[in-house]
Scaffold this motif. Structure first.
Motif, PDB file in Angstrom:
ATOM      1  N   CYS A 173      38.741  42.455  40.450  1.00 40.36           N
ATOM      2  CA  CYS A 173      39.134  41.942  41.757  1.00 40.36           C
ATOM      3  C   CYS A 173      40.382  42.671  42.259  1.00 40.36           C
ATOM      4  O   CYS A 173      41.349  42.824  41.522  1.00 40.36           O
ATOM      5  N   LYS A 174      40.317  43.117  43.492  1.00 40.79           N
ATOM      6  CA  LYS A 174      41.453  43.855  44.038  1.00 40.79           C
ATOM      7  C   LYS A 174      42.589  42.909  44.442  1.00 40.79           C
ATOM      8  O   LYS A 174      43.690  43.345  44.740  1.00 40.79           O
ATOM      9  N   ARG A 175      42.300  41.604  44.465  1.00 38.90           N
ATOM     10  CA  ARG A 175      43.331  40.656  44.869  1.00 38.90           C
ATOM     11  C   ARG A 175      44.054  40.064  43.649  1.00 38.90           C
ATOM     12  O   ARG A 175      45.271  39.961  43.637  1.00 38.90           O
ATOM     13  N   CYS A 176      43.274  39.690  42.606  1.00 39.03           N
ATOM     14  CA  CYS A 176      43.912  39.009  41.468  1.00 39.03           C
ATOM     15  C   CYS A 176      43.673  39.713  40.132  1.00 39.03           C
ATOM     16  O   CYS A 176      44.196  39.291  39.110  1.00 39.03           O
ATOM     17  N   GLY A 177      42.863  40.762  40.122  1.00 39.07           N
ATOM     18  CA  GLY A 177      42.678  41.534  38.894  1.00 39.07           C
ATOM     19  C   GLY A 177      41.664  40.972  37.919  1.00 39.07           C
ATOM     20  O   GLY A 177      41.416  41.559  36.867  1.00 39.07           O
ATOM     21  N   SER A 178      41.043  39.838  38.246  1.00 39.75           N
ATOM     22  CA  SER A 178      40.032  39.246  37.348  1.00 39.75           C
ATOM     23  C   SER A 178      38.737  40.056  37.408  1.00 39.75           C
ATOM     24  O   SER A 178      38.465  40.704  38.406  1.00 39.75           O
ATOM     25  N   PRO A 179      37.903  39.970  36.332  1.00 38.80           N
ATOM     26  CA  PRO A 179      36.613  40.656  36.407  1.00 38.80           C
ATOM     27  C   PRO A 179      35.732  40.041  37.504  1.00 38.80           C
ATOM     28  O   PRO A 179      35.872  38.862  37.808  1.00 38.80           O
ATOM     29  N   MET A 180      34.859  40.871  38.061  1.00 38.20           N
ATOM     30  CA  MET A 180      33.995  40.374  39.131  1.00 38.20           C
ATOM     31  C   MET A 180      32.568  40.231  38.628  1.00 38.20           C
ATOM     32  O   MET A 180      32.164  40.900  37.671  1.00 38.20           O
ATOM     33  N   THR A 181      31.806  39.357  39.246  1.00 41.17           N
ATOM     34  CA  THR A 181      30.408  39.176  38.863  1.00 41.17           C
ATOM     35  C   THR A 181      29.501  39.517  40.036  1.00 41.17           C
ATOM     36  O   THR A 181      29.912  39.444  41.191  1.00 41.17           O
ATOM     37  N   ILE A 182      28.250  39.896  39.706  1.00 37.99           N
ATOM     38  CA  ILE A 182      27.286  40.261  40.749  1.00 37.99           C
ATOM     39  C   ILE A 182      26.510  39.022  41.178  1.00 37.99           C
ATOM     40  O   ILE A 182      26.036  38.251  40.335  1.00 37.99           O
ATOM     41  N   LYS A 183      26.426  38.822  42.456  1.00 34.45           N
ATOM     42  CA  LYS A 183      25.619  37.706  42.995  1.00 34.45           C
ATOM     43  C   LYS A 183      24.686  38.245  44.067  1.00 34.45           C
ATOM     44  O   LYS A 183      24.870  39.338  44.570  1.00 34.45           O
ATOM     45  N   ILE A 184      23.719  37.439  44.413  1.00 34.77           N
ATOM     46  CA  ILE A 184      22.788  37.809  45.483  1.00 34.77           C
ATOM     47  C   ILE A 184      23.022  36.882  46.677  1.00 34.77           C
ATOM     48  O   ILE A 184      23.146  35.664  46.505  1.00 34.77           O
ATOM     49  N   ARG A 200      36.906  34.180  39.561  1.00 33.96           N
ATOM     50  CA  ARG A 200      37.790  33.018  39.672  1.00 33.96           C
ATOM     51  C   ARG A 200      37.458  32.144  40.880  1.00 33.96           C
ATOM     52  O   ARG A 200      38.229  31.250  41.231  1.00 33.96           O
ATOM     53  N   GLN A 201      36.315  32.403  41.495  1.00 36.21           N
ATOM     54  CA  GLN A 201      35.905  31.539  42.597  1.00 36.21           C
ATOM     55  C   GLN A 201      35.879  30.079  42.154  1.00 36.21           C
ATOM     56  O   GLN A 201      35.493  29.829  41.010  1.00 36.21           O
ATOM     57  N   PRO A 202      36.216  29.097  42.938  1.00 36.27           N
ATOM     58  CA  PRO A 202      36.639  29.224  44.335  1.00 36.27           C
ATOM     59  C   PRO A 202      38.137  29.485  44.522  1.00 36.27           C
ATOM     60  O   PRO A 202      38.604  29.531  45.647  1.00 36.27           O
ATOM     61  N   HIS A 203      38.869  29.689  43.408  1.00 36.35           N
ATOM     62  CA  HIS A 203      40.315  29.913  43.535  1.00 36.35           C
ATOM     63  C   HIS A 203      40.615  31.237  44.223  1.00 36.35           C
ATOM     64  O   HIS A 203      41.604  31.389  44.918  1.00 36.35           O
TER      65      HIS A 203
END
Ligand SMILES: [Zn+2]
Length: 218
Positions: A173-184, A200-203
């Motif tokens: 994540c470019k905002r918080c640095g957490s890993p991102m997941t793929i969704k459709i 980290r959604q919805p945070h």
């Protein structure tokens, strides 16, 4: 009564003469042909090969597909339908990728030939953008320079074609640095397409288009 026979007689003669003349003009043996050469030029072929390597057996790649084979005008008014159909009848998609099971077109790809933007090219681009938006066909524009990286093509296509398994790719994540997941996406304009969302959604609500890497590389 006599005049009726004369009229009929004249009509018969007229018909015979017209048919004879028409048939004479239409005789196929007067038309000679030669081959135009390869269906794709060297650059187009190179891109085609990169594309089939990227798609694998998850899609069928077709080239120079007439737009009228993919699209039909929506209008129910005869004249409008005719005009709309005429507009696309002489144009083709450079490449389309189809679902191999149904042969339904999933994405259209325009290969920029790198030539200067003239009136003809501008008209074509306008038409392409319009018809793809109108019929909701994803359109990928690419150019010869960037066309031969199979991995990049695959990433670009994966945003549009569910059948293609995306490369295992870790993004943060470019905002918080957490890993991102793929969704459709389940709704909206991009329904059915993949995108990255922060784990980290919805945070954290940061999302990224699947093909953002390609766009960054440009
Ligand atoms: Zn985040």
């Amino acid at each position: 009564m006599e005049s009726v026979f004369i009229v009929v007689g004249i009509l018969v003669i007229f018909f015979v003469v017209v048919q004879k003349r028409f048939l004479k003009q239409d005789e196929l043996k007067d038309n000679h042909y030669k081959r135009k050469g390869p269906l794709l030029n060297a650059k187009e072929s190179a891109f085609y090969n990169a594309l089939i390597a990227a798609v694998g057996h998850h899609g069928v790649v077709m080239s120079k597909v007439n737009m009228a084979n993919v699209l039909a005008p929506v209008s129910t008014e005869k004249k409008q339908w005719f005009i709309a159909n005429n507009r696309i009848a002489k144009s083709y998609f450079d490449y389309v990728v189809c679902d191999p099971r149904t042969m339904e077109v999933r994405v259209a790809i325009e290969l920029d030939n790198g030539k200067e933007l003239d009136k003809g090219k501008l008209e074509r681009q306008k038409l392409l953008l319009h018809v793809c938006k109108s019929a909701n066909i994803p359109l990928i524009g690419t150019n010869i320079k960037h066309s031969y990286q199979v991995g990049r093509l695959r990433r670009l296509l994966a945003a549009h074609i569910d059948l293609i398994e995306p490369d295992k790719e870790v993004r943060f994540c470019k905002r918080c640095g957490s890993p991102m997941t793929i969704k459709i996406a389940y709704q909206g304009e991009h329904k059915g397409r993949r995108f990255f969302t922060c784990s980290r959604q919805p945070h954290c609500t940061y999302t990224e288009n699947y093909n953002v890497v390609f766009e960054d590389d440009e």
